[in-house]
Design a protein around this motif. Structure first.
Motif, PDB file in Angstrom:
ATOM      1  N   THR A 135       0.838  -1.198   0.000  1.00 46.92           N
ATOM      2  CA  THR A 135       0.000   0.000   0.000  1.00 46.92           C
ATOM      3  C   THR A 135       0.875   1.252   0.000  1.00 46.92           C
ATOM      4  OG1 THR A 135      -1.743  -1.178   1.208  1.00 46.92           O
ATOM      5  CG2 THR A 135      -1.810   1.235   1.239  1.00 46.92           C
ATOM      6  N   ALA A 136       1.957   1.187   0.776  1.00 48.23           N
ATOM      7  CA  ALA A 136       2.886   2.320   0.804  1.00 48.23           C
ATOM      8  C   ALA A 136       3.598   2.477  -0.534  1.00 48.23           C
ATOM      9  CB  ALA A 136       3.907   2.132   1.926  1.00 48.23           C
ATOM     10  N   ALA A 137       3.890   1.367  -1.199  1.00 45.99           N
ATOM     11  CA  ALA A 137       4.533   1.438  -2.514  1.00 45.99           C
ATOM     12  C   ALA A 137       3.623   2.146  -3.507  1.00 45.99           C
ATOM     13  CB  ALA A 137       4.868   0.027  -3.000  1.00 45.99           C
ATOM     14  N   MET A 138       2.329   1.841  -3.450  1.00 45.49           N
ATOM     15  CA  MET A 138       1.376   2.513  -4.339  1.00 45.49           C
ATOM     16  C   MET A 138       1.259   3.991  -3.974  1.00 45.49           C
ATOM     17  SD  MET A 138       0.507   0.185  -6.424  1.00 45.49           S
ATOM     18  CE  MET A 138       0.784  -1.590  -6.457  1.00 45.49           C
ATOM     19  N   ALA A 139       1.294   4.270  -2.678  1.00 51.00           N
ATOM     20  CA  ALA A 139       1.219   5.668  -2.245  1.00 51.00           C
ATOM     21  C   ALA A 139       2.424   6.460  -2.745  1.00 51.00           C
ATOM     22  CB  ALA A 139       1.138   5.726  -0.714  1.00 51.00           C
ATOM     23  N   ALA A 140       3.590   5.806  -2.805  1.00 54.48           N
ATOM     24  CA  ALA A 140       4.801   6.485  -3.284  1.00 54.48           C
ATOM     25  C   ALA A 140       4.662   6.900  -4.739  1.00 54.48           C
ATOM     26  CB  ALA A 140       6.014   5.574  -3.088  1.00 54.48           C
ATOM     27  N   ILE A 141       4.159   6.006  -5.562  1.00 55.47           N
ATOM     28  CA  ILE A 141       4.024   6.369  -6.979  1.00 55.47           C
ATOM     29  C   ILE A 141       2.817   7.270  -7.203  1.00 55.47           C
ATOM     30  CG2 ILE A 141       5.178   4.261  -7.761  1.00 55.47           C
ATOM     31  CD1 ILE A 141       2.432   3.231  -8.648  1.00 55.47           C
ATOM     32  N   ALA A 142       1.861   7.277  -6.262  1.00 58.89           N
ATOM     33  CA  ALA A 142       0.708   8.172  -6.396  1.00 58.89           C
ATOM     34  C   ALA A 142       1.142   9.634  -6.370  1.00 58.89           C
ATOM     35  CB  ALA A 142      -0.299   7.896  -5.279  1.00 58.89           C
ATOM     36  N   GLN A 143       2.297   9.912  -5.746  1.00 61.79           N
ATOM     37  CA  GLN A 143       2.800  11.285  -5.680  1.00 61.79           C
ATOM     38  C   GLN A 143       3.189  11.830  -7.053  1.00 61.79           C
ATOM     39  OE1 GLN A 143       2.535  12.807  -2.708  1.00 61.79           O
ATOM     40  NE2 GLN A 143       1.707  10.826  -2.020  1.00 61.79           N
ATOM     41  N   LEU A 144       3.233  10.949  -8.050  1.00 67.66           N
ATOM     42  CA  LEU A 144       3.629  11.386  -9.393  1.00 67.66           C
ATOM     43  C   LEU A 144       2.489  12.036 -10.165  1.00 67.66           C
ATOM     44  CD1 LEU A 144       5.752   8.309 -10.577  1.00 67.66           C
ATOM     45  CD2 LEU A 144       6.588  10.586  -9.956  1.00 67.66           C
ATOM     46  N   ARG A 145       1.277  11.847  -9.688  1.00 64.91           N
ATOM     47  CA  ARG A 145       0.149  12.291 -10.503  1.00 64.91           C
ATOM     48  C   ARG A 145       0.212  13.784 -10.835  1.00 64.91           C
ATOM     49  NH1 ARG A 145      -6.178  13.249  -8.900  1.00 64.91           N
ATOM     50  NH2 ARG A 145      -6.650  14.396 -10.812  1.00 64.91           N
ATOM     51  N   GLN A 146       0.309  14.630  -9.815  1.00 68.43           N
ATOM     52  CA  GLN A 146       0.309  16.072 -10.058  1.00 68.43           C
ATOM     53  C   GLN A 146       1.508  16.542 -10.864  1.00 68.43           C
ATOM     54  OE1 GLN A 146      -0.267  17.975  -6.271  1.00 68.43           O
ATOM     55  NE2 GLN A 146      -2.481  17.522  -6.219  1.00 68.43           N
ATOM     56  N   PRO A 147       2.732  16.074 -10.567  1.00 68.17           N
ATOM     57  CA  PRO A 147       3.874  16.491 -11.395  1.00 68.17           C
ATOM     58  C   PRO A 147       3.731  16.065 -12.862  1.00 68.17           C
ATOM     59  CG  PRO A 147       4.644  15.585  -9.318  1.00 68.17           C
ATOM     60  CD  PRO A 147       3.182  15.328  -9.369  1.00 68.17           C
ATOM     61  N   VAL A 148       3.170  14.885 -13.095  1.00 65.62           N
ATOM     62  CA  VAL A 148       2.988  14.432 -14.483  1.00 65.62           C
ATOM     63  C   VAL A 148       1.954  15.305 -15.183  1.00 65.62           C
ATOM     64  CG1 VAL A 148       2.150  12.544 -15.926  1.00 65.62           C
ATOM     65  CG2 VAL A 148       3.718  12.061 -14.042  1.00 65.62           C
ATOM     66  N   ASP A 149       0.844  15.576 -14.488  1.00 63.47           N
ATOM     67  CA  ASP A 149      -0.186  16.442 -15.081  1.00 63.47           C
ATOM     68  C   ASP A 149       0.390  17.822 -15.403  1.00 63.47           C
ATOM     69  OD1 ASP A 149      -2.014  14.422 -14.872  1.00 63.47           O
ATOM     70  OD2 ASP A 149      -3.018  15.206 -13.085  1.00 63.47           O
ATOM     71  N   ALA A 150       1.148  18.373 -14.472  1.00 61.51           N
ATOM     72  CA  ALA A 150       1.731  19.702 -14.681  1.00 61.51           C
ATOM     73  C   ALA A 150       2.708  19.685 -15.852  1.00 61.51           C
ATOM     74  CB  ALA A 150       2.435  20.163 -13.401  1.00 61.51           C
ATOM     75  N   PHE A 151       3.456  18.596 -15.988  1.00 60.39           N
ATOM     76  CA  PHE A 151       4.406  18.479 -17.096  1.00 60.39           C
ATOM     77  C   PHE A 151       3.668  18.566 -18.430  1.00 60.39           C
ATOM     78  CE2 PHE A 151       6.551  15.956 -20.295  1.00 60.39           C
ATOM     79  CZ  PHE A 151       7.860  16.397 -20.231  1.00 60.39           C
ATOM     80  N   PHE A 152       2.606  17.782 -18.574  1.00 59.31           N
ATOM     81  CA  PHE A 152       1.881  17.783 -19.848  1.00 59.31           C
ATOM     82  C   PHE A 152       1.156  19.106 -20.096  1.00 59.31           C
ATOM     83  CE2 PHE A 152       1.938  13.006 -19.543  1.00 59.31           C
ATOM     84  CZ  PHE A 152       2.667  12.823 -20.710  1.00 59.31           C
ATOM     85  N   ASP A 153       0.804  19.810 -19.024  1.00 58.21           N
ATOM     86  CA  ASP A 153       0.100  21.088 -19.195  1.00 58.21           C
ATOM     87  C   ASP A 153       1.033  22.210 -19.643  1.00 58.21           C
ATOM     88  OD1 ASP A 153      -2.299  19.973 -18.472  1.00 58.21           O
ATOM     89  OD2 ASP A 153      -2.197  20.615 -16.359  1.00 58.21           O
ATOM     90  N   HIS A 154       2.314  22.142 -19.279  1.00 60.91           N
ATOM     91  CA  HIS A 154       3.189  23.300 -19.502  1.00 60.91           C
ATOM     92  C   HIS A 154       4.449  23.027 -20.319  1.00 60.91           C
ATOM     93  CE1 HIS A 154       0.874  24.276 -15.782  1.00 60.91           C
ATOM     94  NE2 HIS A 154       0.816  25.476 -16.346  1.00 60.91           N
ATOM     95  N   VAL A 155       4.756  21.753 -20.563  1.00 61.68           N
ATOM     96  CA  VAL A 155       6.020  21.456 -21.232  1.00 61.68           C
ATOM     97  C   VAL A 155       5.758  20.906 -22.633  1.00 61.68           C
ATOM     98  CG1 VAL A 155       8.135  20.061 -21.163  1.00 61.68           C
ATOM     99  CG2 VAL A 155       7.178  21.015 -19.045  1.00 61.68           C
ATOM    100  N   THR A 156       6.477  21.416 -23.622  1.00 60.87           N
ATOM    101  CA  THR A 156       6.400  20.898 -24.990  1.00 60.87           C
ATOM    102  C   THR A 156       7.487  19.845 -25.158  1.00 60.87           C
ATOM    103  OG1 THR A 156       5.590  23.017 -25.826  1.00 60.87           O
ATOM    104  CG2 THR A 156       6.538  21.472 -27.433  1.00 60.87           C
ATOM    105  N   VAL A 157       7.053  18.615 -25.378  1.00 57.37           N
ATOM    106  CA  VAL A 157       8.028  17.526 -25.471  1.00 57.37           C
ATOM    107  C   VAL A 157       8.864  17.657 -26.729  1.00 57.37           C
ATOM    108  CG1 VAL A 157       8.329  15.018 -25.634  1.00 57.37           C
ATOM    109  CG2 VAL A 157       6.569  15.982 -24.123  1.00 57.37           C
ATOM    110  N   ASN A 158       8.215  17.817 -27.865  1.00 50.39           N
ATOM    111  CA  ASN A 158       8.942  17.897 -29.129  1.00 50.39           C
ATOM    112  C   ASN A 158       9.448  19.324 -29.357  1.00 50.39           C
ATOM    113  OD1 ASN A 158       8.779  15.200 -30.056  1.00 50.39           O
ATOM    114  ND2 ASN A 158       6.617  15.516 -30.545  1.00 50.39           N
ATOM    115  N   ALA A 159      10.403  19.701 -28.540  1.00 51.00           N
ATOM    116  CA  ALA A 159      11.006  21.033 -28.661  1.00 51.00           C
ATOM    117  C   ALA A 159      11.855  21.103 -29.927  1.00 51.00           C
ATOM    118  CB  ALA A 159      11.857  21.321 -27.428  1.00 51.00           C
TER     119      ALA A 159
END
Length: 696
Positions: free
Chosen positions: A641-665
């Motif tokens: 359960t703690a392992a899942m909680a650790a990766i759950a912390q990625l949700r907001q940073p991943v969302d923010a990345f896709f909202d503001h970063v252009t991958v194919n620069a």
């Protein structure tokens, strides 16, 4: 609308074949009716020991008229093609008897005819004759000079349509045929005279009057009720045996349950010996006392009218008691003779029994079991290593006894009795009796530590051996019941909550086959277990893709730990963080896959931290490291359960990345580094599961 009644009347059909034959008859006839364009309302099949019957209602008396259309040659085709078409269809003039029709490929000639439907009574005889001749049986026979095969000699065929017998027959060979008619017979002894029938209601009523209960379900109910009533009157209960109840239902047309008594001199035999002897040889039902244990009464089903207490009933009971005494006298002989020699003295004789041509004798298997059971005992709490080894050595010894030779279904059970007689420890004796279990999903699963060790060793040794000689199950074929063995291992582990490292145990099992050379089987065998586990959990409502996702990490061979990880993953994906992170992962994976295909290279290297520019990509990179480290720490302590909680912390940073970063620069180095960062998302999630395997 009309009714079709069919009865195939023969000598006694084996009980085990009746239900399947009735279903086959129904299937073949209804399929043939549909093929002949004959609709119907309902169809019902029946079986008794001497007859298969089928009634089909709502049949039309005539086939509907149909229009046949045949496509001919193209307009302007060579004369030879046109002449061939005209000859094949009996046409003298294309202009008058065919029509020219425009198609996608140009104009073609078509012949259209209206075909009048035939009378159903004319269609049925040839159709039914073919079906009766081709009715499938597990075993069939020829008799006299006949060339037609059937399960038992066929005496008559009732084929009545719309109240009248059909005109047809089944050719048997040598000029003999069984002619369709409307006459049948009742009970062989109680009402043997022939009688005519006009339809199903008349047929069923006259059969009942002639002492034949047509419906198997009704005969089964009568037997169960009569047996329960007789047992109650004697202060005992009927031992539950649904398989025997089904079998005797197929042995009688007019069931009459009677009760007999087992001689007192035989009541000291093991209960399993008494019940097995009665069941296997005589088809008798055992009874049990209220306080437990086998009672001295037995029940049997006579195909005869013999009310309880009547002179006929007393004669029948006396005859069955006399036969049973002879059977039990044989069992008594085996019981006494077998105990003259200890089980340990029987082990050397196992070298004369072949386990498998490529895997040696049963003695070889026992030798392997001793070592493997001892090895497994390290992982079974409460298991005594020496007792596990002793039980494994004696587990197969009863195969050489007279009792098991007579009643193979008692193997293991008799070994327990003989082991106790020899003074072996109760745990050893119980393990001998239980090491074949569980044999199926409804069979009891051993829980005693020594029993669990030997049961696991027996099944894992078998699986390892057949994997080494590449005799794995294929498709629906599994002649050595290896799927059942794997399911048994899974139940033993899960139900006893064992922390068993399967990879290590598989390697130990393989090492015992000293005479065989084969590549490491652990990976393949573990994959096989994964597929079996999916079957088990699917029945419990667990998604199979989650099992695949966890197993794909390649580091899980502990089934309990695997199940805990699957449950943690399931719970995580049901949260908003889990479901959204899965969506984000798929978006990242799709981008990486598309760009890798375009660039013809893999983006699976490290991320250059110094090349990160925007705050969102720097934050994501930092969180990836934290999530990976947190997941690894949690996994090492099995806090899933703690392992899942650790990766759950990625949700907001991943969302923010896709909202503001252009991958194919535009800058190639910046683009490549961001693709490496997206690839790292999947690599981090892979600490807990392969998210690419998750469906939905």
């Amino acid at each position: 609308m009309a009714e079709l009644l069919i009865e195939l009347f023969s000598e006694e059909i084996p009980a085990r074949m009746q239900a399947r034959a009735a279903d086959d008859l129904k299937r073949l006839v209804t399929e043939a009716l549909k093929a002949a364009n004959l609709s119907f309302d309902a169809a019902q099949a029946y079986a008794t020991p001497r007859r298969l019957a089928l009634v089909i209602g709502g049949l039309p008396t005539q086939q509907p008229d149909v229009t046949e259309e045949k496509k001919g040659p193209k307009y302007g085709a060579p004369a030879q093609a046109i002449q061939g078409f005209m000859k094949a269809n009996g046409i003298k003039s294309l202009d008058k008897e065919a029509e020219l029709r425009e198609t996608d490929k140009g104009p073609f000639y078509f012949v259209v005819r209206k075909v009048a439907g035939r009378a159903t009574a004319e269609v049925l005889p040839e159709t039914l004759s073919k079906i009766f001749a081709e009715l499938p049986w597990p075993k069939s026979m020829r008799w006299a000079g006949d060339s037609q095969r059937w399960v038992r000699p066929l005496h008559g065929i009732v084929a009545v349509f719309d109240g009248k017998p059909l005109k047809g027959s089944l050719a048997m060979g040598e000029g003999r045929a069984v002619v369709f008619g409307n006459s049948t017979q009742g009970h062989r002894f109680l009402a043997p005279d022939a009688f005519e029938v006009s339809g199903f209601a008349d047929y069923k009523q006259k059969l009942a009057a002639a002492k034949v209960i047509l419906e198997p379900a009704e005969r089964r109910r009568m037997i169960a009720e009569q047996a329960a009533a007789l047992a109650k009157s004697a202060g005992v209960t009927v031992k539950d045996d649904q398989g025997l109840l089904d079998e005797v239902t197929g042995l009688v047309e007019w069931p009459q349950v009677l009760m007999g008594r087992i001689g007192e001199t035989f009541m000291d035999l093991p209960g399993e010996v008494l019940s097995t002897s009665m069941r296997s040889h005589q088809k008798y039902f055992s009874t049990e006392r209220a306080e437990g244990g086998l009672a001295d009464r037995f029940l049997f089903v006579a195909n005869m009218e013999a009310p309880e207490g009547s002179a006929r009933a007393k004669t029948i009971v006396a005859g069955n008691e006399r036969v049973l005494r002879a059977r039990l006298a044989d069992a008594r002989f085996f019981w006494d003779q077998d105990r003259e020699k200890p089980l340990s003295a029987r082990v050397p004789a196992l070298k004369d029994i072949v386990f498998h041509a490529k895997l040696g004798t049963v003695a070889d298997k026992v030798s392997r079991l001793e070592t493997l059971a001892a090895e497994i005992s390290k992982y079974v709490p409460g298991a005594d290593r020496d007792e596990a080894r002793s039980a494994a050595r004696l587990a197969k010894a009863d195969l050489t006894t007279g009792m098991v030779g007579e009643f193979p279904e008692l193997q293991g059970i008799m070994g327990r009795y003989y082991a106790l007689n020899d003074g072996e420890a109760p745990a050893v004796a119980d393990a001998i009796a239980q090491h074949y279990q569980p044999l199926g999903p409804n069979d009891a699963c051993p829980s005693a530590p020594v029993s669990v060790c030997v049961a696991l060793a027996d099944k894992i040794d078998t699986l390892a051996g057949f994997w080494m000689i590449d005799e794995k199950p294929t498709g629906s074929k599994d002649p050595y019941a290896l799927r059942r063995a794997a399911l048994g291992v899974i139940r033993l582990i899960v139900e006893n909550k064992l922390r068993l490292p399967l990879t290590k145990v598989f390697a130990a099992a393989q090492s015992e086959y000293t005479g065989l050379s084969a590549p490491d089987i652990s990976g393949s065998l573990l994959d096989f277990f994964g597929e079996r586990l999916k079957v088990v959990l699917r029945d419990q409502g667990v998604r199979h893709d989650l099992i695949t996702a966890v197993m794909a990490t390649g580091a899980e061979d502990d089934l309990l730990r695997l199940l805990a990880r699957v449950e943690a993953l399931r719970s995580f994906l049901e949260t908003d963080d889990g479901s959204n992170l899965l969506v984000a992962y798929r978006r990242a994976a799709n981008i990486v896959r598309i760009e890798e295909k375009k660039d013809k290279r893999a983006y699976d290297g490290g991320v250059a931290a110094a090349a990160l520019q925007q705050p969102e990509e720097k934050t994501l990179f930092s969180h990836l490291g934290d999530a990976s480290k947190g997941a690894q720490i949690a996994l090492s302590s099995e806090d899933f359960t703690a392992a899942m909680a650790a990766i759950a912390q990625l949700r907001q940073p991943v969302d923010a990345f896709f909202d503001h970063v252009t991958v194919n620069a535009e800058a190639s180095e910046l683009r490549e580094n961001r693709l490496q960062l997206l690839s790292a998302i999947g690599a981090t999630l892979a600490e807990v599961a392969d998210f690419s395997k998750i469906e939905g």
